[in-house]
Design a protein around this motif. Structure first.
Motif, PDB file in Angstrom:
ATOM      1  N   ASP A   4      55.541 -57.796  11.242  1.00 47.73           N
ATOM      2  CA  ASP A   4      56.632 -56.829  10.958  1.00 47.73           C
ATOM      3  C   ASP A   4      55.894 -55.560  10.662  1.00 47.73           C
ATOM      4  N   LEU A   5      55.360 -54.762  11.676  1.00 54.67           N
ATOM      5  CA  LEU A   5      54.363 -53.633  11.196  1.00 54.67           C
ATOM      6  C   LEU A   5      55.232 -52.392  10.536  1.00 54.67           C
ATOM      7  N   ALA A   6      56.412 -52.408  10.494  1.00 56.52           N
ATOM      8  CA  ALA A   6      57.400 -51.332   9.808  1.00 56.52           C
ATOM      9  C   ALA A   6      57.427 -51.369   8.581  1.00 56.52           C
ATOM     10  N   ARG A   7      56.776 -52.556   7.911  1.00 54.24           N
ATOM     11  CA  ARG A   7      56.767 -52.320   6.370  1.00 54.24           C
ATOM     12  C   ARG A   7      55.496 -52.981   5.892  1.00 54.24           C
ATOM     13  N   PHE A   8      54.503 -52.313   5.139  1.00 51.14           N
ATOM     14  CA  PHE A   8      53.592 -52.669   4.386  1.00 51.14           C
ATOM     15  C   PHE A   8      53.133 -52.031   3.300  1.00 51.14           C
ATOM     16  N   TYR A   9      52.203 -52.442   2.444  1.00 51.19           N
ATOM     17  CA  TYR A   9      51.836 -51.588   1.302  1.00 51.19           C
ATOM     18  C   TYR A   9      50.605 -51.867   1.175  1.00 51.19           C
ATOM     19  N   MET A  10      49.883 -50.879   0.740  1.00 49.31           N
ATOM     20  CA  MET A  10      48.367 -50.822   0.003  1.00 49.31           C
ATOM     21  C   MET A  10      47.940 -50.095  -0.984  1.00 49.31           C
ATOM     22  N   ASP A  11      47.055 -50.404  -1.555  1.00 46.48           N
ATOM     23  CA  ASP A  11      46.353 -49.763  -2.704  1.00 46.48           C
ATOM     24  C   ASP A  11      45.069 -48.950  -2.332  1.00 46.48           C
ATOM     25  N   ALA A  12      45.574 -47.729  -2.144  1.00 45.83           N
ATOM     26  CA  ALA A  12      44.362 -46.850  -1.289  1.00 45.83           C
ATOM     27  C   ALA A  12      43.811 -45.911  -2.339  1.00 45.83           C
ATOM     28  N   THR A  13      42.493 -45.567  -2.083  1.00 44.99           N
ATOM     29  CA  THR A  13      41.738 -44.339  -2.689  1.00 44.99           C
ATOM     30  C   THR A  13      40.984 -43.674  -1.620  1.00 44.99           C
ATOM     31  N   ALA A  14      40.814 -42.160  -2.150  1.00 38.84           N
ATOM     32  CA  ALA A  14      40.456 -41.435  -1.180  1.00 38.84           C
ATOM     33  C   ALA A  14      39.562 -40.313  -1.915  1.00 38.84           C
ATOM     34  N   ARG A  15      38.294 -40.048  -1.353  1.00 41.81           N
ATOM     35  CA  ARG A  15      37.585 -39.051  -1.814  1.00 41.81           C
ATOM     36  C   ARG A  15      36.722 -38.274  -0.833  1.00 41.81           C
ATOM     37  N   GLY A  16      36.527 -37.049  -1.029  1.00 41.72           N
ATOM     38  CA  GLY A  16      35.702 -36.314   0.051  1.00 41.72           C
ATOM     39  C   GLY A  16      35.473 -34.918  -0.572  1.00 41.72           C
ATOM     40  N   PRO A  17      35.039 -34.023   0.425  1.00 40.13           N
ATOM     41  CA  PRO A  17      34.919 -32.647   0.035  1.00 40.13           C
ATOM     42  C   PRO A  17      36.026 -31.587   0.111  1.00 40.13           C
ATOM     43  N   ASP A  18      37.042 -31.922   0.948  1.00 39.12           N
ATOM     44  CA  ASP A  18      38.197 -31.133   1.022  1.00 39.12           C
ATOM     45  C   ASP A  18      39.268 -31.922   1.330  1.00 39.12           C
ATOM     46  N   LEU A  19      40.421 -32.058   0.879  1.00 39.80           N
ATOM     47  CA  LEU A  19      41.496 -32.540   1.400  1.00 39.80           C
ATOM     48  C   LEU A  19      42.042 -32.188   2.754  1.00 39.80           C
ATOM     49  N   ALA A  20      41.724 -31.008   3.045  1.00 36.63           N
ATOM     50  CA  ALA A  20      42.154 -30.486   4.539  1.00 36.63           C
ATOM     51  C   ALA A  20      41.386 -31.483   5.480  1.00 36.63           C
ATOM     52  N   GLU A  21      40.213 -32.203   5.295  1.00 31.57           N
ATOM     53  CA  GLU A  21      39.774 -32.994   6.248  1.00 31.57           C
ATOM     54  C   GLU A  21      40.379 -34.144   6.559  1.00 31.57           C
ATOM     55  N   LEU A  22      41.527 -34.560   5.712  1.00 31.36           N
ATOM     56  CA  LEU A  22      42.246 -35.614   6.158  1.00 31.36           C
ATOM     57  C   LEU A  22      43.138 -35.482   7.270  1.00 31.36           C
ATOM     58  N   PHE A  23      43.367 -34.200   7.737  1.00 33.44           N
ATOM     59  CA  PHE A  23      44.165 -34.014   8.739  1.00 33.44           C
ATOM     60  C   PHE A  23      44.333 -34.607   9.995  1.00 33.44           C
ATOM     61  N   PRO A  24      42.996 -35.022  10.455  1.00 35.18           N
ATOM     62  CA  PRO A  24      42.752 -35.811  11.611  1.00 35.18           C
ATOM     63  C   PRO A  24      43.396 -37.252  11.337  1.00 35.18           C
ATOM     64  N   LEU A  25      42.956 -37.768  10.219  1.00 40.64           N
ATOM     65  CA  LEU A  25      43.548 -39.143   9.859  1.00 40.64           C
ATOM     66  C   LEU A  25      45.077 -39.238   9.766  1.00 40.64           C
ATOM     67  N   THR A  26      45.575 -38.208   8.869  1.00 44.61           N
ATOM     68  CA  THR A  26      47.005 -38.554   8.563  1.00 44.61           C
ATOM     69  C   THR A  26      48.031 -37.419   9.481  1.00 44.61           C
ATOM     70  N   GLY A  27      47.372 -36.350   9.892  1.00 47.23           N
ATOM     71  CA  GLY A  27      48.410 -35.540  10.497  1.00 47.23           C
ATOM     72  C   GLY A  27      49.256 -34.536   9.706  1.00 47.23           C
ATOM     73  N   LEU A  28      48.580 -34.495   8.590  1.00 49.10           N
ATOM     74  CA  LEU A  28      49.327 -33.593   7.486  1.00 49.10           C
ATOM     75  C   LEU A  28      48.527 -32.385   7.174  1.00 49.10           C
ATOM     76  N   ALA A  29      49.010 -31.319   7.174  1.00 49.13           N
ATOM     77  CA  ALA A  29      48.392 -30.216   6.770  1.00 49.13           C
ATOM     78  C   ALA A  29      48.241 -29.768   5.358  1.00 49.13           C
ATOM     79  N   LEU A  30      47.161 -30.545   4.990  1.00 46.66           N
ATOM     80  CA  LEU A  30      46.808 -30.472   3.569  1.00 46.66           C
ATOM     81  C   LEU A  30      46.069 -29.227   3.274  1.00 46.66           C
TER      82      LEU A  30
END
Length: 702
Positions: free
Chosen positions: A278-304
């Motif tokens: 049931d891929l409509a529901r899941f959870y995960m403990d996530a961490t993210a680090r990098g030089p610029d939050l805007a570089e997450l756009f290709p992964l998330t589709g969010l204009a950070l």
């Protein structure tokens, strides 16, 4: 003698008496012959024998037919059903086989191909060499699928998203649908899978392998996806590993780990799917680090927004088309951040909602949001690129960054974000806290309300960025209220502020351009600052009037003189601020100013001339100049002819002619309640041509 009661013989028992008029049922006795089964006649026996023989023959025929049946007869009906289901042409070029003589029947389909949509051109979305399915028969009879085995051999899929955001794996009819929810699968096998992904809008290229086996090497493992590619030209690597896909229980969470590296960005996750498949529901403990939050756009589709280097964490929860980040927190640059985030993907664009708080905000971290760079000195956090950009801006003595903002990303999502900074440090002027609500809808970004708190007073208003057209349009309207001169200009002279007093102001500008520098370089509007009273050191006032001998003689004295009124008004056209009215009326001196501030070149050229209110026997009357970059102007004295004494009242009155229009621009009650109003009245009484006029409207494009 026996005490047993006397038994009445049956023949002597009293007869049952029926009520009058009642009819007793008639009992029928069946004979022995009637109890025997009927005897079949020879014709009947012959007919029954033929019926049994026919049924047996039909059963044997069906069995033989199934045994020798060419299952490829179902190829075309199956193609039509699959094509209708996927809204895409599906072809089967291999054999179909089935084993139905089992409580767990099996079906095998060979060489499946799924076509691309018309916009994606020729070729296929994907191919599968062999697909094998085994199900339980009894649940299937009741319309429920219980899959014992799902084996996919050598799948090869090529996923494509074009610049318009269309995806070749989108099988919907244009409506948002919940993610896939597969029936229970006990054994899920993927052998030698290949996956490629190309996203033109996000500039992502990926090539990977997929395997899901019960035995991988010597250890029992499960699902694995490994891949490499590029994101915006930088190396990209992804690895997702799940638990063993053997004897999965529907109500037992299925665990997985993931690690994604994109350039210098690292994302890790450890989570589970509460109900496997049931891929409509899941959870995960996530961490993210990098030089610029805007570089997450290709992964998330969010204009950070652009930021300094960051390190954040949180629990990511997916519930159908809604994503949440619970317990979000970490650091961005030298500032802490915490709060809650949700993303709704049900609409045409992702909708981000967030409530964020920073206990201690480093002010220079905000520079990256507008295309600038944070400080790069000791103890400061900045990426290598941001450090280079910061040095370039410092070398050019620039205040407004000219890095183009990516408007396509702003148009790609909607948002409603509330941000609070409980304390602020490293500010160019003293700020104590800040609060803003930023809403983004269909390319229109509005920061309203926007509030910056000072130790005395506050700046509040709004900023709007309209990115709905090719060239963005920016509008700001900010008011400074209840502030103090010594707060905005924190000068110290012999241990105390040389100028004190209340200060108010307003800036209203409209400009177009895809960078902060471009917007200010072509801005129209007005900027006005008013000192409604206060005090100034007599020595400084005398020096402003360039009465050098008198001023130098007062340098060691602490006596103050009142400021009756101070006004600086700049009418802004095409990025050039023209000083129409600069007036400072003190006890001994009236100072007038003129000149320009060029927001495009970021340079100023202002001249201030003082006039004594009393005749001075020894004096030097020379203009004071302020020239050079806005970030580091040079103050000097401009040689020239001496200014004649006298006529100060008339000159002041002429200068204050438009004051009645300037003051309401800042505050409608200012012209009546401030000392400036008395100054206007005094100038009018002295014969100066002062008129009360309506406030001048903003002439920039609306």
């Amino acid at each position: 003698m026996s005490e047993n009661p006397v038994q009445t013989p049956p023949s002597r028992r009293p007869l049952r008496r029926d009520p009058p008029g009642a009819r007793r049922p008639v009992r029928q006795r069946l004979s022995v012959a009637q109890l025997k089964p009927p005897t079949l006649t020879p014709p009947q026996k012959k007919a029954l024998g033929w019926t049994g023989a026919v049924l047996i023959a039909v059963a044997v025929g069906i069995a033989i037919l199934i045994a020798i049946w060419d299952w490829n007869w179902f190829r075309e009906p199956l193609e039509r059903a699959a094509s209708a289901r996927l809204n895409r042409q599906v072809t089967i070029s291999g054999d179909l086989n089935a084993d139905v003589w089992s409580w767990q029947p099996t079906a095998t389909v060979n060489r499946i191909a799924i076509a691309n949509p018309a916009w994606a051109g020729q070729g296929t979305l994907g191919t599968i060499d062999r697909l094998r399915v085994r199900v339980r028969l009894v649940p299937l009879l009741w319309g429920k699928a219980d899959i014992r085995v799902l084996a996919v051999e050598r799948p090869n899929f090529k996923l494509l998203a074009d610049a318009k955001g269309r995806r070749n794996w989108d099988f919907s009819d244009g409506r948002k649908k919940t993610p896939m929810n597969l029936p229970p699968i006990q054994h899920f096998l993927i052998d030698e899978g290949r996956l490629s992904y190309l996203d033109a809008q996000r500039d992502v290229r990926f090539e990977g392998t997929i395997d899901a086996r019960e035995q991988l090497g010597s250890a029992t493992r499960g699902f694995q996806l490994h891949g490499r590619g590029t994101i915006n030209g930088a190396p990209f690597r992804a690895e997702v590993v799940g638990g063993p896909l053997l004897n999965i229980e529907r109500d037992k969470p299925y665990p997985f780990n993931a690690e994604i590296r994109a350039g210098r960005t690292l994302v890790t996750a450890k989570g589970a799917v509460p109900k496997p498949f049931d891929l409509a529901r899941f959870y995960m403990d996530a961490t993210a680090r990098g030089p610029d939050l805007a570089e997450l756009f290709p992964l998330t589709g969010l204009a950070l927004p652009n930021t300094p280097p960051y390190s954040v964490r949180g629990r990511v929860v997916r519930e159908a088309l809604m994503w949440r980040v619970d317990g979000f927190g970490g650091r961005i640059g030298d500032s802490d951040i915490a709060g809650k985030i949700s993303v709704d993907t049900a609409g045409a664009r992702p909708f981000l909602r967030a409530d964020l708080t920073s206990r201690s905000l480093d002010f220079d971290d905000l520079g990256s949001v507008f295309g600038g760079a944070p400080k790069a000195g000791p103890g400061e956090t900045a990426s290598a690129e941001q450090a280079v950009a910061g040095r370039k801006m410092a070398a050019r003595q620039r205040m407004f960054p000219d890095t183009p903002l990516d408007m396509t990303r702003i148009r790609a999502m909607d948002a409603d974000v509330t941000f609070k900074a409980l304390s602020i440090r490293d500010t160019p002027i003293k700020l104590s806290s800040a609060e803003a609500r930023v809403r983004l809808e269909d390319g229109l970004l509005r920061a309203r309300p926007l509030r910056l708190d000072l130790p005395h007073g506050r700046v509040e208003g709004f900023v709007t960025l309209d990115a709905r057209k090719a060239e963005a349009r920016t509008e700001l309207d900010l008011r400074l209220s209840n502030s103090r001169i010594e707060t905005i200009i924190p000068l110290q002279f012999q241990g105390s502020p040389p100028v004190t007093g209340p200060l108010v102001g307003r800036a209203r500008l409209v400009g177009s351009g895809n960078s902060v520098h471009a917007a200010f370089a072509g801005a129209d509007g007005a900027v006005t600052v008013v000192a409604t009273g206060g005090e100034i050191r007599k020595a400084l006032a005398e020096l402003l009037g360039v009465n050098v001998i008198k001023g130098l003689g007062l340098l060691n004295k602490q006596d103050m003189t009142p400021i009756r009124c101070g006004v600086a008004n700049f009418d802004t056209r095409n990025g050039v601020m023209h000083a129409n009215s600069i007036v400072l009326d003190t006890g001994p001196v009236v100072v007038r100013g003129k000149g320009v501030v060029n927001l495009g070149t970021e340079r100023i050229d202002l001249t201030f001339r003082g006039q004594d209110k009393r005749f001075r026997l020894v004096r030097v009357l020379l203009p004071i100049t302020a020239k050079g970059p806005i970030m580091a102007p040079k103050v000097g004295v401009q040689p020239g002819s001496a200014v004649a004494q006298g006529g100060a009242a008339l000159a002041l009155g002429t200068l204050l002619t438009p004051l009645a229009a300037i003051l309401p621009f800042v505050d409608p009650g200012l012209a009546k309640n401030a000392d400036c109003a008395a100054l206007v009245a005094e100038a009018r009484a002295d014969g100066a041509p002062v008129r009360s006029v309506a406030a001048k409207p903003l002439t920039g494009k609306r």
